[in-house]
Design a protein around this motif. Structure first.
Motif, PDB file in Angstrom:
ATOM      1  N   ARG A 137       3.640  14.510   4.937  1.00  0.00           N
ATOM      2  CA  ARG A 137       3.236  13.897   3.673  1.00  0.00           C
ATOM      3  C   ARG A 137       4.322  14.064   2.610  1.00  0.00           C
ATOM      4  O   ARG A 137       4.641  13.139   1.867  1.00  0.00           O
ATOM      5  CB  ARG A 137       1.917  14.513   3.206  1.00  0.00           C
ATOM      6  N   ARG A 155       7.088  11.628   3.326  1.00  0.00           N
ATOM      7  CA  ARG A 155       6.746  10.268   2.905  1.00  0.00           C
ATOM      8  C   ARG A 155       6.929  10.109   1.397  1.00  0.00           C
ATOM      9  O   ARG A 155       7.437   9.087   0.930  1.00  0.00           O
ATOM     10  CB  ARG A 155       5.309   9.935   3.316  1.00  0.00           C
ATOM     11  N   ALA A 193      11.127   5.394   7.891  1.00  0.00           N
ATOM     12  CA  ALA A 193      10.192   6.309   8.544  1.00  0.00           C
ATOM     13  C   ALA A 193      10.610   6.524   9.984  1.00  0.00           C
ATOM     14  O   ALA A 193      11.016   5.587  10.676  1.00  0.00           O
ATOM     15  CB  ALA A 193       8.778   5.737   8.485  1.00  0.00           C
ATOM     16  N   GLU A 244      13.487  11.628   7.900  1.00  0.00           N
ATOM     17  CA  GLU A 244      12.320  12.457   7.615  1.00  0.00           C
ATOM     18  C   GLU A 244      12.802  13.805   7.080  1.00  0.00           C
ATOM     19  O   GLU A 244      13.357  14.617   7.835  1.00  0.00           O
ATOM     20  CB  GLU A 244      11.484  12.670   8.880  1.00  0.00           C
TER      21      GLU A 244
END
Length: 310
Positions: free
Chosen positions: A18, A21, A100, A104
């Motif tokens: 999370r 992101r 994505a 990361e």
């Protein structure tokens, strides 16, 4: 840079993803603002101070963004601002979109980066914002650092990378000079006559990689089978990359301790490994052979070896 393997729990892994992101979203949003600007416009794209103010407003109006760490999101803006400055200074390439599954990671800077505790001889833990205490393996002593980066590679492994500059290795002081030639059949050849070969995948692993790549090309896009095969391929390639990095570290350290001057042929690796596909109007020739040569060059760690020697 000093890297250690993180061992998060499943719940912590979800929290880390999370955070990745959020950092990627903020970076791409800043890049979109910058990409809209063109020469001749009266107004300039917003810099870090203005973007940080906009981030505060965005967090107030979006619960999913507010659930993440403001420190991580602000650091993504700082990193982007520095990337733009490096681009205009001519030292780095133009900032690109973060994707994505490829980009990361996120960075933590300041007092929060110093929250590291040693648990045992082989284990330590770090307090990551909005995640909690996450354990990592101590393959060496944890350094005193002012920042660290959390990353997830394509093989599904989490790492923590502390931003520290390692101490230089002193030469023997005897004035010894050596020349180093890099090649594909022989990774590194010294003027002393020594030949060094960078390790890669073993024959059985190379055959398995080929089978997996064929299976991957036949798998349906978006299927679970395709995702599993992709992960298996990534793990094999990560194994080869780890062996290459370890070889580079050992060879560069040994050469730095044996010789005072190390002379390396100046090769432009990026130009040498360009694709030969060409365009629709001017298609390339011997594309498959050139692609194989490019893979052979990149698998020898030429650039990494010179970087570590320096």
């Amino acid at each position: 840079m000093t890297r250690f393997r993180l061992t998060p729990t499943p719940a912590q892994e979800s929290a880390l993803l999370r955070q990745c992101r959020h950092a990627r979203f903020v970076w791409n949003l800043a890049l979109e603002q910058w990409a809209m600007w063109s020469r001749g416009r009266r107004s300039y794209p917003p810099r870090y101070i203005e973007q940080a103010r906009q981030l505060t407003e965005a967090r107030a109006g979006n619960g999913w963004l507010r659930a993440g760490s403001q420190t991580v999101q602000q650091q993504a803006l700082r990193d982007f601002d520095q990337a733009v400055a490096n681009f205009f200074a001519g030292t780095h390439d133009r900032p690109t979109w973060r994707k994505a599954g490829v980009h990361e990671g996120f960075r933590v800077v300041g007092p929060q980066a110093r929250r590291v505790e040693r648990l045992s001889r082989r284990l330590a833990r770090v307090l990551i914002p909005k995640v909690g205490w996450v354990k990592f393996r101590l393959s060496r002593a944890a350094p005193e650092a002012k920042s660290y980066r959390i990353t997830l590679d394509r093989a599904g492994r989490w790492h923590i990378v502390f931003a520290v500059i390692p101490d230089s290795i002193r030469g023997p002081g005897t004035g010894e000079v050596v020349g180093l030639d890099r090649g594909v059949a022989v990774s590194a050849a010294l003027s002393t006559g020594e030949l060094m070969q960078c390790p890669g995948l073993r024959p059985g692993e190379a055959r398995r990689l080929l089978r997996l790549q064929r299976r991957f090309s036949r798998a349906q896009r978006g299927s679970n089978r395709r995702a599993r095969v992709k992960a298996d391929i990534a793990r094999l390639k990560a194994r080869a990359a780890d062996r290459r990095k370890d070889w580079v570290e050992q060879i560069s350290t040994a050469l730095a301790r044996r010789f005072d001057v190390i002379r390396v042929e100046d090769l432009r690796i990026r130009q040498m490994t360009r694709s030969a596909k060409g365009t629709v109007e001017n298609p390339g020739r011997n594309v498959r052979a050139k692609a194989g040569l490019n893979r052979g060059i990149l698998s020898q760690g030429w650039g990494m070896l010179v970087e570590r020697l320096e």
